[in-house]
Design an enzyme around this catalytic site. Structure first.
Site, PDB file in Angstrom:
ATOM      1  N   ARG A 133       0.823  -1.231   0.000  1.00 62.10           N
ATOM      2  CA  ARG A 133       0.000   0.000   0.000  1.00 62.10           C
ATOM      3  C   ARG A 133       0.846   1.266   0.000  1.00 62.10           C
ATOM      4  O   ARG A 133       0.467   2.273   0.591  1.00 62.10           O
ATOM      5  CB  ARG A 133      -0.979   0.037   1.196  1.00 62.10           C
ATOM      6  CG  ARG A 133      -2.100  -0.997   1.208  1.00 62.10           C
ATOM      7  CD  ARG A 133      -3.040  -0.871   0.025  1.00 62.10           C
ATOM      8  NE  ARG A 133      -2.579  -1.705  -1.050  1.00 62.10           N
ATOM      9  CZ  ARG A 133      -2.856  -3.012  -1.194  1.00 62.10           C
ATOM     10  NH1 ARG A 133      -3.631  -3.599  -0.341  1.00 62.10           N
ATOM     11  NH2 ARG A 133      -2.395  -3.704  -2.208  1.00 62.10           N
ATOM     12  N   SER A 139     -10.783  -0.294   2.985  1.00 60.25           N
ATOM     13  CA  SER A 139     -10.068  -0.574   4.237  1.00 60.25           C
ATOM     14  C   SER A 139      -9.482   0.718   4.804  1.00 60.25           C
ATOM     15  O   SER A 139      -8.826   1.477   4.093  1.00 60.25           O
ATOM     16  CB  SER A 139      -8.923  -1.563   3.988  1.00 60.25           C
ATOM     17  OG  SER A 139      -9.468  -2.809   3.652  1.00 60.25           O
ATOM     18  N   GLU A 143      -4.624   3.570   6.133  1.00 59.43           N
ATOM     19  CA  GLU A 143      -4.442   3.445   4.684  1.00 59.43           C
ATOM     20  C   GLU A 143      -5.121   4.645   4.007  1.00 59.43           C
ATOM     21  O   GLU A 143      -4.659   5.129   2.981  1.00 59.43           O
ATOM     22  CB  GLU A 143      -5.089   2.130   4.220  1.00 59.43           C
ATOM     23  CG  GLU A 143      -4.918   1.845   2.753  1.00 59.43           C
ATOM     24  CD  GLU A 143      -5.479   0.489   2.337  1.00 59.43           C
ATOM     25  OE1 GLU A 143      -5.255  -0.529   3.040  1.00 59.43           O
ATOM     26  OE2 GLU A 143      -6.159   0.459   1.304  1.00 59.43           O
TER      27      GLU A 143
HETATM   28  C1  LIG Z   1     -15.290   0.130  -1.589  1.00 61.30           C
HETATM   29  C2  LIG Z   1     -13.794   0.329  -1.715  1.00 61.30           C
HETATM   30  C3  LIG Z   1     -12.981  -0.772  -1.853  1.00 61.30           C
HETATM   31  C4  LIG Z   1     -11.595  -0.617  -1.950  1.00 61.30           C
HETATM   32  N1  LIG Z   1     -10.801  -1.726  -2.093  1.00 61.30           N
HETATM   33  C5  LIG Z   1      -9.464  -1.583  -2.207  1.00 61.30           C
HETATM   34  C6  LIG Z   1      -8.614  -2.733  -2.371  1.00 61.30           C
HETATM   35  O1  LIG Z   1      -9.060  -3.871  -2.397  1.00 61.30           O
HETATM   36  N2  LIG Z   1      -7.276  -2.529  -2.470  1.00 61.30           N
HETATM   37  C7  LIG Z   1      -6.720  -1.283  -2.449  1.00 61.30           C
HETATM   38  O2  LIG Z   1      -5.507  -1.172  -2.572  1.00 61.30           O
HETATM   39  N3  LIG Z   1      -7.492  -0.189  -2.291  1.00 61.30           N
HETATM   40  C8  LIG Z   1      -8.842  -0.302  -2.181  1.00 61.30           C
HETATM   41  N4  LIG Z   1      -9.637   0.806  -2.022  1.00 61.30           N
HETATM   42  C9  LIG Z   1      -8.989   2.126  -1.866  1.00 61.30           C
HETATM   43  C10 LIG Z   1      -8.872   2.948  -3.168  1.00 61.30           C
HETATM   44  O3  LIG Z   1      -9.941   2.678  -4.021  1.00 61.30           O
HETATM   45  C11 LIG Z   1      -7.580   2.669  -3.901  1.00 61.30           C
HETATM   46  O4  LIG Z   1      -6.462   2.895  -3.070  1.00 61.30           O
HETATM   47  C12 LIG Z   1      -7.441   3.540  -5.174  1.00 61.30           C
HETATM   48  O5  LIG Z   1      -6.324   3.111  -5.876  1.00 61.30           O
HETATM   49  C13 LIG Z   1      -7.335   5.018  -4.884  1.00 61.30           C
HETATM   50  O6  LIG Z   1      -7.463   5.703  -6.105  1.00 61.30           O
HETATM   51  P1  LIG Z   1      -8.034   7.182  -6.202  1.00 61.30           P
HETATM   52  O7  LIG Z   1      -7.811   7.649  -7.594  1.00 61.30           O
HETATM   53  O8  LIG Z   1      -9.425   7.262  -5.704  1.00 61.30           O
HETATM   54  O9  LIG Z   1      -7.042   7.917  -5.212  1.00 61.30           O
HETATM   55  P2  LIG Z   1      -7.310   9.182  -4.271  1.00 61.30           P
HETATM   56  O10 LIG Z   1      -8.119   8.771  -3.092  1.00 61.30           O
HETATM   57  O11 LIG Z   1      -7.794  10.341  -5.042  1.00 61.30           O
HETATM   58  O12 LIG Z   1      -5.810   9.465  -3.795  1.00 61.30           O
HETATM   59  C14 LIG Z   1      -5.116   8.511  -3.031  1.00 61.30           C
HETATM   60  C15 LIG Z   1      -3.659   8.978  -2.928  1.00 61.30           C
HETATM   61  O13 LIG Z   1      -3.065   8.931  -4.224  1.00 61.30           O
HETATM   62  C16 LIG Z   1      -2.523  10.214  -4.542  1.00 61.30           C
HETATM   63  N5  LIG Z   1      -2.729  10.433  -5.983  1.00 61.30           N
HETATM   64  C17 LIG Z   1      -3.887  10.289  -6.686  1.00 61.30           C
HETATM   65  N6  LIG Z   1      -3.663  10.534  -7.993  1.00 61.30           N
HETATM   66  C18 LIG Z   1      -2.343  10.863  -8.106  1.00 61.30           C
HETATM   67  C19 LIG Z   1      -1.502  11.237  -9.207  1.00 61.30           C
HETATM   68  N7  LIG Z   1      -1.944  11.320 -10.459  1.00 61.30           N
HETATM   69  N8  LIG Z   1      -0.205  11.502  -8.932  1.00 61.30           N
HETATM   70  C20 LIG Z   1       0.295  11.417  -7.659  1.00 61.30           C
HETATM   71  N9  LIG Z   1      -0.451  11.053  -6.590  1.00 61.30           N
HETATM   72  C21 LIG Z   1      -1.747  10.784  -6.820  1.00 61.30           C
HETATM   73  C22 LIG Z   1      -3.317  11.215  -3.712  1.00 61.30           C
HETATM   74  O14 LIG Z   1      -2.562  12.401  -3.508  1.00 61.30           O
HETATM   75  C23 LIG Z   1      -3.521  10.420  -2.431  1.00 61.30           C
HETATM   76  O15 LIG Z   1      -2.391  10.511  -1.615  1.00 61.30           O
HETATM   77  C24 LIG Z   1     -11.029   0.682  -1.917  1.00 61.30           C
HETATM   78  C25 LIG Z   1     -11.865   1.807  -1.784  1.00 61.30           C
HETATM   79  C26 LIG Z   1     -13.233   1.636  -1.683  1.00 61.30           C
HETATM   80  C27 LIG Z   1     -14.113   2.849  -1.537  1.00 61.30           C
END
Ligand SMILES: Cc1cc2nc3c(=O)[nH]c(=O)nc-3n(C[C@H](O)[C@H](O)[C@H](O)COP(=O)(O)OP(=O)(O)OC[C@H]3O[C@@H](n4cnc5c(N)ncnc54)[C@H](O)[C@@H]3O)c2cc1C
Length: 264
Positions: A142, A189, A259
């Protein structure tokens, strides 16, 4: 998570040129992907927020392989892989958000993260644009190992040729595993699994399933999920996270690490 206040200044650059010119003018910023793992404070967030525009939502094949943009939805990339019989990232099935967020988090399952399937990442920072080989990045569970002040604009993925049917079946198996995950407003999570432990099991053993602060509660289905019933503030969620951490520390001597990202 459906809570938090307002963002004072939000920028949506559409090209590398706009992005690099923007960050050269900002002292500080936060990059937002899909926001699925990010919770904003209840007050106005005064930190400038950058969200990559549609110019960074791309999927294409070049000499090095498949290239996906930082703003591309994980779901869109998975559909592309299924249609083109490309295997390797089926384990991302059901994870919401963008490729930028997934790389920053090294999203995946307990054992597999997207970084295992990436060869290089294109980044922008105040000094310009760079390409980092994944072999030079210290990523882990992560944690994509991406520098804090860098913005992921795209990445090359290492995928294998397969058949549409195999890719589809593999994705369905991962989706099936998620079918019993809690529904409702959540960030997935909340805590990373401590080495050798499951955060959810520890929270469950501590008797915290269903424990509530305001509109936020520990899910009855999966104790590592906090669910917002629609009325929770970020302060409720923070309070609940604090209580859970304290109880796990007192009972098991283990420090849980978030996380999710909470942004002030
Ligand atoms: C129902 C549910 C289930 C989930 N299951 C999982 C799972 O099984 N495994 C898992 O790993 N995660 C899971 N997640 C968490 C999440 O979906 C993931 O971590 C996802 O990859 C985050 O992507 P995001 O674009 O929404 O990131 P954001 O929430 O927008 O950002 C997360 C982080 O990434 C950084 N970031 C985003 N885009 C960029 C970019 N272009 N450049 C640099 N930094 C950036 C942000 O600054 C922040 O620090 C889950 C979430 C939900 C709601």
């Amino acid at each position: 998570m459906h809570c938090g206040g307002r963002i004072q200044r939000m920028f949506e650059p559409q090209s590398i040129e706009q992005l690099t010119s923007l960050i050269s003018e900002l002292d500080d910023f936060f990059v937002l992907g899909g926001g699925t793992n990010t919770i904003f404070c209840d007050d106005t967030c005064t930190r400038p927020v950058i969200r990559l525009g549609s110019g960074f939502d791309l999927i294409g094949i070049d000499k090095t392989g498949l290239r996906a943009g930082g703003a591309t939805a994980i779901k869109t990339l998975l559909s592309y892989c299924r249609e083109n019989a490309l295997s390797g990232i089926e384990f991302l099935s059901g994870i919401p958000g963008t490729i930028g967020g997934a790389l920053w988090m090294n999203a995946g399952t307990r054992d597999l993260g997207i970084m295992e399937r990436v060869s290089d990442i294109d980044l922008a920072d105040r000094t310009g644009v760079h390409t980092l080989k994944v072999s030079d990045i210290h990523y882990g569970y992560r944690n994509g190992g991406i520098p804090d002040d860098a913005i992921i604009t795209s990445a090359h993925l290492k995928l294998d040729s397969s058949s549409k049917q195999q890719v589809s079946q593999s994705m369905e198996r991962y989706m099936e595993k998620r079918s019993n995950q809690p529904r409702g407003y959540s960030s997935g999570s909340v805590f990373k699994n401590p080495t050798g432990h499951s955060a959810g099991m520890l929270i469950e053993k501590a008797g915290l399933k269903g424990y509530r602060v305001g509109g936020a509660s520990v899910s009855d289905i999966h104790a590592n999920f906090i669910i917002n019933d629609g009325t929770a503030s970020t302060s409720d969620i923070r309070g609940l996270i604090g209580t859970v951490k304290q109880r796990i520390k007192d009972q098991f001597g283990i420090d849980l690490i978030e996380e999710v990202r909470i942004i002030d």
